[in-house]
Design a protein around this motif. Structure first.
Motif, PDB file in Angstrom:
ATOM      1  N   LEU A  58      66.108  17.672 -40.986  1.00 25.74           N
ATOM      2  CA  LEU A  58      66.667  18.809 -40.251  1.00 25.74           C
ATOM      3  C   LEU A  58      66.076  18.880 -38.847  1.00 25.74           C
ATOM      4  O   LEU A  58      66.786  19.198 -37.882  1.00 25.74           O
ATOM      5  N   ARG A  59      64.786  18.588 -38.701  1.00 28.56           N
ATOM      6  CA  ARG A  59      64.179  18.576 -37.365  1.00 28.56           C
ATOM      7  C   ARG A  59      64.906  17.582 -36.457  1.00 28.56           C
ATOM      8  O   ARG A  59      65.216  17.880 -35.297  1.00 28.56           O
ATOM      9  N   LYS A  60      65.162  16.407 -36.994  1.00 23.69           N
ATOM     10  CA  LYS A  60      65.835  15.377 -36.193  1.00 23.69           C
ATOM     11  C   LYS A  60      67.253  15.804 -35.835  1.00 23.69           C
ATOM     12  O   LYS A  60      67.733  15.564 -34.724  1.00 23.69           O
ATOM     13  N   GLU A  61      67.929  16.443 -36.791  1.00 24.93           N
ATOM     14  CA  GLU A  61      69.287  16.926 -36.532  1.00 24.93           C
ATOM     15  C   GLU A  61      69.275  17.963 -35.407  1.00 24.93           C
ATOM     16  O   GLU A  61      70.122  17.924 -34.501  1.00 24.93           O
ATOM     17  N   LEU A  62      68.319  18.882 -35.458  1.00 20.73           N
ATOM     18  CA  LEU A  62      68.204  19.899 -34.409  1.00 20.73           C
ATOM     19  C   LEU A  62      67.964  19.246 -33.052  1.00 20.73           C
ATOM     20  O   LEU A  62      68.578  19.623 -32.040  1.00 20.73           O
ATOM     21  N   ILE A  63      67.060  18.290 -33.001  1.00 17.40           N
ATOM     22  CA  ILE A  63      66.756  17.606 -31.746  1.00 17.40           C
ATOM     23  C   ILE A  63      68.007  16.923 -31.185  1.00 17.40           C
ATOM     24  O   ILE A  63      68.334  17.064 -29.999  1.00 17.40           O
ATOM     25  N   ALA A  92      58.465  12.106 -32.536  1.00 16.00           N
ATOM     26  CA  ALA A  92      58.385  11.803 -31.106  1.00 16.00           C
ATOM     27  C   ALA A  92      59.355  10.685 -30.735  1.00 16.00           C
ATOM     28  O   ALA A  92      60.045  10.758 -29.700  1.00 16.00           O
ATOM     29  N   GLU A  93      59.414   9.665 -31.556  1.00 14.19           N
ATOM     30  CA  GLU A  93      60.317   8.542 -31.280  1.00 14.19           C
ATOM     31  C   GLU A  93      61.772   8.996 -31.361  1.00 14.19           C
ATOM     32  O   GLU A  93      62.605   8.609 -30.524  1.00 14.19           O
ATOM     33  N   HIS A  94      62.073   9.836 -32.342  1.00 19.26           N
ATOM     34  CA  HIS A  94      63.442  10.355 -32.445  1.00 19.26           C
ATOM     35  C   HIS A  94      63.780  11.215 -31.221  1.00 19.26           C
ATOM     36  O   HIS A  94      64.905  11.139 -30.702  1.00 19.26           O
ATOM     37  N   ALA A  95      62.827  12.020 -30.769  1.00 11.89           N
ATOM     38  CA  ALA A  95      63.052  12.862 -29.590  1.00 11.89           C
ATOM     39  C   ALA A  95      63.399  12.015 -28.376  1.00 11.89           C
ATOM     40  O   ALA A  95      64.307  12.343 -27.607  1.00 11.89           O
ATOM     41  N   LYS A  96      62.681  10.923 -28.199  1.00  7.39           N
ATOM     42  CA  LYS A  96      62.973  10.026 -27.069  1.00  7.39           C
ATOM     43  C   LYS A  96      64.371   9.451 -27.187  1.00  7.39           C
ATOM     44  O   LYS A  96      65.151   9.458 -26.215  1.00  7.39           O
ATOM     45  N   ASN A  97      64.717   8.949 -28.361  1.00  8.22           N
ATOM     46  CA  ASN A  97      66.026   8.334 -28.555  1.00  8.22           C
ATOM     47  C   ASN A  97      67.161   9.337 -28.391  1.00  8.22           C
ATOM     48  O   ASN A  97      68.277   8.978 -27.981  1.00  8.22           O
ATOM     49  N   ALA A  98      66.885  10.610 -28.715  1.00 14.87           N
ATOM     50  CA  ALA A  98      67.913  11.652 -28.595  1.00 14.87           C
ATOM     51  C   ALA A  98      68.096  12.118 -27.156  1.00 14.87           C
ATOM     52  O   ALA A  98      69.090  12.762 -26.839  1.00 14.87           O
ATOM     53  N   GLY A  99      67.112  11.833 -26.295  1.00 16.39           N
ATOM     54  CA  GLY A  99      67.226  12.231 -24.895  1.00 16.39           C
ATOM     55  C   GLY A  99      66.339  13.386 -24.482  1.00 16.39           C
ATOM     56  O   GLY A  99      66.538  13.968 -23.407  1.00 16.39           O
ATOM     57  N   ALA A 100      65.345  13.728 -25.297  1.00 18.43           N
ATOM     58  CA  ALA A 100      64.403  14.789 -24.913  1.00 18.43           C
ATOM     59  C   ALA A 100      63.547  14.324 -23.746  1.00 18.43           C
ATOM     60  O   ALA A 100      63.440  13.123 -23.458  1.00 18.43           O
ATOM     61  N   ALA A 126      47.868   9.777 -28.173  1.00 15.17           N
ATOM     62  CA  ALA A 126      48.449   9.715 -26.828  1.00 15.17           C
ATOM     63  C   ALA A 126      48.986   8.337 -26.442  1.00 15.17           C
ATOM     64  O   ALA A 126      50.109   8.241 -25.908  1.00 15.17           O
ATOM     65  N   PRO A 127      48.240   7.254 -26.687  1.00 19.74           N
ATOM     66  CA  PRO A 127      48.755   5.945 -26.269  1.00 19.74           C
ATOM     67  C   PRO A 127      50.024   5.516 -26.998  1.00 19.74           C
ATOM     68  O   PRO A 127      50.749   4.633 -26.523  1.00 19.74           O
ATOM     69  N   LYS A 128      50.301   6.137 -28.145  1.00 17.85           N
ATOM     70  CA  LYS A 128      51.457   5.755 -28.952  1.00 17.85           C
ATOM     71  C   LYS A 128      52.691   6.619 -28.685  1.00 17.85           C
ATOM     72  O   LYS A 128      53.779   6.324 -29.186  1.00 17.85           O
ATOM     73  N   LEU A 129      52.536   7.684 -27.898  1.00 18.44           N
ATOM     74  CA  LEU A 129      53.656   8.582 -27.667  1.00 18.44           C
ATOM     75  C   LEU A 129      54.662   7.961 -26.702  1.00 18.44           C
ATOM     76  O   LEU A 129      54.278   7.434 -25.655  1.00 18.44           O
ATOM     77  N   PRO A 130      55.955   8.054 -27.009  1.00 15.98           N
ATOM     78  CA  PRO A 130      56.982   7.439 -26.170  1.00 15.98           C
ATOM     79  C   PRO A 130      57.451   8.335 -25.023  1.00 15.98           C
ATOM     80  O   PRO A 130      58.274   7.910 -24.210  1.00 15.98           O
ATOM     81  N   LEU A 131      56.953   9.569 -24.974  1.00 19.12           N
ATOM     82  CA  LEU A 131      57.353  10.533 -23.954  1.00 19.12           C
ATOM     83  C   LEU A 131      56.115  11.227 -23.397  1.00 19.12           C
ATOM     84  O   LEU A 131      55.058  11.249 -24.042  1.00 19.12           O
ATOM     85  N   PRO A 132      56.227  11.838 -22.205  1.00 21.06           N
ATOM     86  CA  PRO A 132      55.129  12.679 -21.720  1.00 21.06           C
ATOM     87  C   PRO A 132      54.825  13.777 -22.727  1.00 21.06           C
ATOM     88  O   PRO A 132      55.716  14.218 -23.460  1.00 21.06           O
ATOM     89  N   PHE A 133      53.573  14.217 -22.762  1.00 21.78           N
ATOM     90  CA  PHE A 133      53.225  15.248 -23.738  1.00 21.78           C
ATOM     91  C   PHE A 133      52.509  16.429 -23.096  1.00 21.78           C
ATOM     92  O   PHE A 133      51.769  16.287 -22.136  1.00 21.78           O
TER      93      PHE A 133
END
Length: 297
Positions: A58-63, A92-100, A126-133
């Motif tokens: 559901l989190r991924k769907e919302l994102i 985090a990876e899903h957020a990047k792919n979704a366009g966050a 931190a080094p593994k995050l695909p987006l700014p945090f």
């Protein structure tokens, strides 16, 4: 889009159906309501978004739907905090792919952890995050109050700002003072009644729960605070106080703020007020109170 963290960034609630699924039409109506109200970004899966109570699916769907509906008009921030390290990275990876545009990191909850353990956690994450945090200080839910030392280390690791929901004005002031020479590291307050004082002291905005249902009020208060228009600030702060005295005071449990926000949106026919367990929406008597208060607002 150049990511600018300032202004009013509502902690968007998660519209749900009676059977616990995502209310997709409600998500779209809510996002249009927020954007038309002039907000400067949205924050998904925070405390008011009931993030920890939702399944990963559901989190991924919302994102995905939120990023689709926002369509690049304002920044989208996604809360990834979880008890599972790999679960956080997955979201985090899903957020990047979704366009966050960025993710938000609070301490992992349940186990009480030390300052050193929190720093070590960030050094791994931190080094593994695909987006700014962005960091998120929420001691009432995470059992740890982020120290200035921890926040400084987070900044060294790439953090682009912090949201402070401690409710401690002295701590907030210490953050503003510590990072006043770093305009690229904004200090965002989570206690919406602190908004005007935060801006006056040199902070940058608010993740204001009330902006879910009255975004224009908080955008106007932010603008008046930036312009140092004390007459307007005083007038608008009275309206914020009214929200605290009414919408946020219905019910007897600490969950009443999130329930009140959802109930207010239901009264506005933007989305229903169903909650994810263990929270439950208000009973009819309290829902009628919210409707009455919203008519006044």
């Amino acid at each position: 889009m150049k990511l600018v963290l300032k202004g009013i960034i509502p902690p968007m609630i998660t519209p749900l159906t009676a059977d616990g699924n995502l209310d997709i039409e409600g998500v779209q109506r809510l996002i249009e309501h927020l954007i038309s109200g002039g907000v400067h970004g949205i924050f998904l899966l925070g405390t008011n978004g009931e993030g920890p109570s939702l399944t990963y699916e559901l989190r991924k769907e919302l994102i995905s739907y939120s990023c689709k509906f926002v369509a690049g008009r304002i920044p989208v921030l996604v809360g990834i905090t979880d008890t599972s390290f790999l679960g956080s990275l997955d979201i985090a990876e899903h957020a990047k792919n979704a366009g966050a545009d960025a993710v938000v990191v609070a301490p992992p909850y349940y186990f009480p952890i030390s300052e050193n353990e929190m720093i070590e956690y960030l050094e791994c994450l931190a080094p593994k995050l695909p987006l700014p945090f962005m960091m998120y200080n929420m001691p009432s839910c995470t059992k740890i109050h982020l120290t200035i030392k921890t926040v400084k280390r987070a900044k060294e690791l790439g953090a682009i700002g912090i949201k402070d929901s401690s409710g401690d004005m002295d701590y907030l002031n210490s953050l503003i003072e510590e990072f006043k020479g770093s305009p690229d590291f904004p200090i965002i307050v989570g206690t919406e009644s602190f908004l005007s004082e935060t801006i006056r002291k040199g902070g940058h905005g608010a993740v204001a729960g009330g902006a879910n249902f009255v975004p224009g009020l908080f955008v106007d208060l932010y603008n008046a605070s930036v312009q140092n228009n004390n007459l307007v600030i005083d007038e608008l702060n009275e309206k914020v106080k009214y929200i605290y005295d009414t919408i946020y005071s219905v019910g007897k449990y600490e969950s009443r703020v999130t329930k009140g926000i959802k109930s207010a949106l239901s009264a506005m026919d933007i989305c229903e007020d169903y909650m994810a367990l263990p929270l439950r929406r208000f009973e009819n008597g309290d829902r009628e109170k919210i409707k009455s208060y919203m008519r006044e607002i």
